[in-house]
Write a protein that holds these residues in place. Structure first.
Motif, short mmCIF file in Angstrom:
data_model
loop_
_atom_site.label_atom_id
_atom_site.label_comp_id
_atom_site.label_asym_id
_atom_site.label_seq_id
_atom_site.Cartn_x
_atom_site.Cartn_y
_atom_site.Cartn_z
N GLU A 152 0.74 -1.22 -0.13
CA GLU A 152 0.01 -0.13 -0.06
C GLU A 152 0.92 1.19 -0.02
O GLU A 152 0.66 2.11 -0.61
CB GLU A 152 -1.07 -0.19 1.16
N ASN A 153 1.77 1.24 0.83
CA ASN A 153 2.57 2.57 0.87
C ASN A 153 3.51 2.91 -0.30
O ASN A 153 4.08 3.94 -0.65
CB ASN A 153 3.65 2.40 2.26
N ASP A 154 3.71 2.06 -1.11
CA ASP A 154 4.60 1.93 -2.58
C ASP A 154 3.70 2.57 -3.63
O ASP A 154 4.26 2.88 -4.76
CB ASP A 154 5.36 0.82 -2.79
#
Length: 127
Positions: A35-37
């Motif tokens: 998700e953070n990428d």
């Protein structure tokens, strides 16, 4: 190359869990890990080329939780999110609950439930 993250992710999953059908796999850990990428992936792999495409009706095939789809949503377009997993579509319904121009589809193993010539751009990310 676009396939680098996808292949790394698929090899990791296969090595850890063996071969499984996508609709039978619990993708939540995968979605949470990457998700953070999503912003960096969108900017690197999509953004440089998008100006040449008509984005008025965008289909994200195998959308997962919509982590890449969120960057395709505009005020003046329609976003169609499609996945074989009901739980993925449920996550997208929650993520895009305030967006009026998003449709959600659950496909089967053989077809996407869309009429011909209804989309202007289609992509699939790490599916």
């Amino acid at each position: 190359m676009i396939r680098e993250p996808m292949m790394a992710g698929l090899l990791m999953l296969r090595n850890r869990f063996g071969t499984v059908k996508p609709k039978d796999f619990n993708w939540n850990n995968y979605y949470e890990k990457f998700e953070n990428d999503s912003a960096a992936q969108y900017k690197k792999y999509f953004e440089p080329s998008l100006s040449q495409f008509d984005l008025s009706v965008v289909l994200d095939f195998a959308c997962g939780t919509g982590r890449i789809a969120q960057y395709f949503l505009r005020k003046d377009n329609k976003l169609i999110l499609c996945d074989i997993s009901k739980s993925a579509i449920d996550s997208c319904r929650h993520r895009f609950r305030d967006s009026k121009n998003v449709d959600f589809l659950i496909n089967n193993e053989t077809a996407i439930p869309l009429e011909k010539e209804t989309i202007t751009f289609c992509y699939s990310w790490d599916a």
